[in-house]
Write an enzyme that holds these catalytic residues in place. Structure first.
Site, PDB file in Angstrom:
ATOM      1  N   LYS A 133       0.850  -1.196   0.000  1.00 49.46           N
ATOM      2  CA  LYS A 133       0.000   0.000   0.000  1.00 49.46           C
ATOM      3  C   LYS A 133       0.887   1.248   0.000  1.00 49.46           C
ATOM      4  O   LYS A 133       1.979   1.250   0.583  1.00 49.46           O
ATOM      5  CB  LYS A 133      -0.848  -0.037   1.267  1.00 49.46           C
ATOM      6  CG  LYS A 133      -1.907   1.035   1.392  1.00 49.46           C
ATOM      7  CD  LYS A 133      -2.734   0.804   2.668  1.00 49.46           C
ATOM      8  CE  LYS A 133      -3.900   1.782   2.783  1.00 49.46           C
ATOM      9  NZ  LYS A 133      -4.745   1.485   3.967  1.00 49.46           N
ATOM     10  N   SER A 208      -9.438   1.320   2.487  1.00 46.75           N
ATOM     11  CA  SER A 208      -8.551   2.208   1.775  1.00 46.75           C
ATOM     12  C   SER A 208      -7.426   1.488   1.041  1.00 46.75           C
ATOM     13  O   SER A 208      -6.741   2.093   0.230  1.00 46.75           O
ATOM     14  CB  SER A 208      -7.958   3.218   2.762  1.00 46.75           C
ATOM     15  OG  SER A 208      -7.179   2.558   3.745  1.00 46.75           O
ATOM     16  N   SER A 232      -9.826  -1.579   6.363  1.00 43.08           N
ATOM     17  CA  SER A 232      -9.153  -1.175   5.125  1.00 43.08           C
ATOM     18  C   SER A 232      -8.342  -2.259   4.445  1.00 43.08           C
ATOM     19  O   SER A 232      -7.899  -2.080   3.312  1.00 43.08           O
ATOM     20  CB  SER A 232      -8.263   0.048   5.385  1.00 43.08           C
ATOM     21  OG  SER A 232      -9.058   1.204   5.509  1.00 43.08           O
TER      22      SER A 232
END
Lengths: 600, 600
Positions: A133, A208, A232
């Site tokens: 990420k 996310s 997330s």
């Protein structure tokens, strides 16, 4: 401040990203219109050789690692294959934020040479490409997390987990796209645009860590690292049909990330976890054991000391608990059904599953939201205003500057948290006092919804408040039958429940009869509608498909949107018992899918 | 508000306490004047039978547990002996706050009957009397922590650790006196008066778990449970010549205590630990293992999952590090000398000890103090004002109402904390990159000082900020020779260091020649001077000895005060590695004291 500044940064950032994809890895031209499910475009293109297609399509980390060890494959071959496939994934789903293809291939060559020279791999991650990420700092690369004011400011040192991955021989080749502010459940921002769900472009890729989810679902990555403070990791895993584990916050190193928050504020509220998404359940164990074996507590002082073997276990004959609803939003019929099927499969296989009654569970939703808002979002707005960047539309109606909570209010939140933590200890014993080995519950009260329509995070954020390790496990595809059932209108629990029910209201133009006619729907679904009012800078390659002037449809309330998505369940274990969670997931996975270790 | 209210509460509280000591357990009359070292009064009295004297004088938990198991002793006999001796300790040192003698003996009888009936003990704590700091809630008893407004409000449920101790068969027979607010390093308050150090009434018994320290030093308890957020277990352990371990905060259950703070505020700053004081190093392992085996994470959600065996270990040939000074206060010569001797003893025994250079260490003192003050002490003042209770004199010059820290300031404190935590990871490797198994350092920069003269908590609070497990180990008595050396005046580091040096300044009337004349000094020291201005309600039994009208001496600056005290060292391991700490302590203890397992 003029929006010129963020526009200029976004343009430069996107151009740089595009420029790092070698010309001969481009799908040029992209098929128009893109199909609902873009995954079949990979084998159709000539970017990947047949070997590269096989490497990326047919393996998990466990098998790739064995092939490197036995010298049947080199890290260079594997890394090149995944770089290429990630490049394709980027073109089809907007999933990347940083590209490290060239240095990654060089590193893979060096690792191959090291293995040849020493005869020793560094462990199971030796030579394995791993995607991260965007939040994780990699020295020399941005951690912009999709915000212009954080872009063009390369990290000066690696995140602790990055250092460990490098020591363990992993190859880092890309970072992945996120939601602006990390607070939205769709991965959409003004730097890189919106991450699209590869298997169904009408539904969200989640957030996310949505870029990770889409990339792994495209098999542009075999293992992705995200972060989870409300869901997330688990939400994009569910959206993309992947296995995932969000460990307790002290398990994997989190230190050294850009999370777009006031520095230090994270210590006052809920603790986020680093987590992982995989294509097989066994890779969860491989990864968590590899990190534990690397003494991560010597790199990140927040990591709890403890070997993988010391992280709990299920009993030989485990007892499962099932939590069917949180008392805030009643799961829609497909979600309830897949949970029912999972429980019945376990019972058929000879395992006992008891119903868990946890009235405290309904308090988590608002408590988690109070924690999320405790800083008043002022740091976020400061970051945005620095470049004139607006909020993304989904956040624009939800986020306002507020006064930060004071010490009394913060203390009160922790009193509520502690009270609930204590109350919830009770869920680990049944009425007869027997220990529950693991808990099964929904990931969300709805199937994978349309873009920008995720409704609440109570089912996932509860286990952040509790700091329990929790994972997702894809069970099966949505079927036409799943879309036939109705919830009784009389039982609406409140606002969240009412909005949730909107997600399965039938629109006038799609009847249950049409629902049974899948091929037609695939044509209908080729174009996905965006919520009105979306004005984001988007990847020009995908611009046609996110340009609101070409869509402007309202949300369809068309249940057929859920076809071509996976239904998943969540599995939960007590705090810091990641091995217990993994063993429970592995057992449930085997009951559901047989001994197959690949994602269903 | 009139001070009548707190006076009345204090009188009732003290009367109740006194009334719970059976008449025939009273030392009546107390010898006058009390000697400097009150411990020899125990065998001189007729309260304890010879058997009871032997039970309480000659055993640790390990050996008592074996005697119960082998049926050589009953819990009733052991409990009765310790109740009696605790009663004597109370009369001589003011160490108790709550007395449960009668129910304790009844419980011991029940446990004996259970063992007789079932043939099974509940484990190593079966039948063992254990004393607890007043903070731990025991249903039906006050947790007044020496503050009138918290008194006469019996706890409605047990602390988590209390429940576990009861399950494990321990016998709870008393709670012990603390410092008002828990923030002072002398255990002094207006409800119960001041805890006196049994081996040397001129020096402090330490705090805030000072009642525990004095009680165990009197052998009125064989194992005491305290709490430590700045040194509150380790400081009284040093003052009373005991072994102690303050584990990492998530190791022993802390939940269910009255700590006199705004509820929830503890989650925003430093995490306190439950800790223990023992008379043998092996009892530390016995206790920590017994609690780990009881699955404490099922009772207190803050406890980390993990067996005793999973809490680390030292290597077969461990490497030690020595941290000789914190850079804020230079240890006085006796402290430096005992650390030197410990290191040399290890080296002589064949172990390598490397010098640790940790410049970050000097930042802990002010950081810990900032955390302690973050709430502005408003809850404390509110509690005091409710009954018109004044601060104790030592706090009166130090504590003022302030505005609580805001969210920005709290966040900033955590940034400083995280930065230091990361920096300090470096101390666990030497310059050659070899792992340090354990660290040795001072407990304080001075020997056990006179009453109300403890100078700073930097050497102990650092390991609360870092959340490292840390223990104390008594090395030997102060000798006359220890008092001869001087620190160079030129090297004063600052205010803390200057005040620390005051503790070893020679007064005009005691020359080094007199120091060598111990018998004379014992006479001189029979009366201890209190700091001027002390006006506390005190235990009437001890009133003669704490009445300022009878003393009024200034602090003596008489180094001979340190005679009849123990010099100790602190041993430290990385976070959540309590077994590693214990093993290091056991090894050092054996090197220093041979195979003897009893406190030296």
């Amino acid at each position: 401040m003029s929006s010129q500044i963020y526009h200029a940064i976004a343009r430069r950032k996107l151009n740089t990203l595009q420029s790092l994809i070698p010309k001969n890895w481009l799908l040029d031209p992209l098929p128009e219109p893109l199909p609902l499910d873009v995954r079949p475009l990979v084998p159709k293109s000539t970017v990947l050789t047949p070997d590269e297609l096989s490497i990326t399509s047919s393996h998990d980390v466990t098998s790739l690692s064995q092939l490197i060890h036995s010298r049947a494959l080199t890290s260079e071959a594997i890394t090149t294959a995944f770089c290429k496939r990630a490049a394709i994934a980027q073109q089809l789903t907007n999933c990347l934020s940083e590209i490290l293809f060239l240095p990654a291939i060089e590193r893979a060559q060096a690792l191959d040479a090291e293995y040849k020279r020493t005869g020793k791999t560094r462990g199971p991650l030796h030579g394995i490409p791993i995607s991260l990420k965007d939040t994780y700092n990699i020295k020399g690369y941005d951690s912009s997390i999709g915000m212009a004011s954080l872009a063009e400011n390369p990290a000066k040192e690696n995140a602790a987990l990055v250092d460990i991955l490098l020591e363990q021989g992993a190859v880092l080749y890309c970072k992945t796209n996120v939601s602006q502010t990390l607070m939205a459940l769709d991965s959409h921002n003004h730097l890189f645009g919106r991450v699209m769900n590869p298997r169904n472009r009408r539904v969200t890729a989640g957030g996310s860590s949505g870029g990770e989810g889409a990339l792994v679902a495209m098999r542009g990555s075999v293992l992705g690292i995200g972060t989870d403070i409300g869901g997330s990791v688990r939400i994009p895993a569910m959206c993309n049909g992947l296995y995932s584990i969000k460990p307790s916050s002290q398990r994997l190193p989190f230190m050294g990330q850009e999370i777009g928050q006031l520095p230090g504020i994270d210590k006052l509220g809920l603790q986020a976890s680093a987590g992982l998404m995989t294509t097989s359940v066994r890779d969860c164990e491989l990864f968590l054991k590899a990190i534990a074996d690397a003494n991560p507590w010597e790199k990140d002082p927040n990591v709890a000391f403890g070997s993988w073997e010391g992280q709990g276990e299920i009993r030989r004959k485990p007892l499962f608990g099932v939590l069917r609803a949180d008392g805030i939003t009643t799961p829609l019929p497909p979600v309830a059904k897949v949970l029912y099927e999972t429980v019945e499969a376990l019972r058929t296989a000879g395992f006992e599953v008891v119903e868990i009654n946890a009235p405290g569970f309904k308090k988590y939703h608002s408590l988690a939201n109070s924690f999320f808002g405790m800083g008043g979002f002022n740091h976020t707005f400061d970051l945005l205003e620095r470049t004139g960047e607006p909020l993304i539309p989904w956040l624009d109606t939800r986020l306002r500057r507020k006064s930060p909570a004071d010490l009394m209010q913060l203390s009160e939140l922790h009193v509520r948290k502690s009270t609930l933590e204590k109350e919830m200890l009770g869920i680990w014993r049944d009425e007869k006092g027997r220990m529950i080995d693991a808990l099964i519950c929904p990931v969300a009260p709805h199937p994978v919804p349309e873009i920008d329509r995720w409704n609440g995070v109570g089912y996932t954020s509860a286990f952040v408040v509790l700091d329990y390790p929790a994972g997702t496990l894809p069970v099966r595809d949505v079927s036409n039958d799943d879309l036939m059932d109705e919830l009784p209108e009389s039982d609406v629990l409140g606002g969240w429940d009412s909005r949730n029910r909107d997600l399965c209201k039938l629109s006038s133009f799609v009847s249950p009869i049409i629902l049974s006619c899948t091929p037609l729907l695939h044509v209908l679904n080729t174009w996905f509608p965006l919520p009105s009012g979306v004005e984001a800078v988007v990847n020009p390659v995908l611009q046609d498909y996110t340009d609101p002037s070409k869509t402007g449809h309202p949300n369809t309330n068309d249940r057929s949107v859920y076809l071509n998505t996976k239904l998943s369940v969540q599995v939960v274990a007590p705090r810091l018992q990641e091995r217990r969670l993994y063993q429970a997931m592995a057992l449930i996975d085997e009951v559901l899918h047989g001994a197959s270790s690949e994602s269903p």
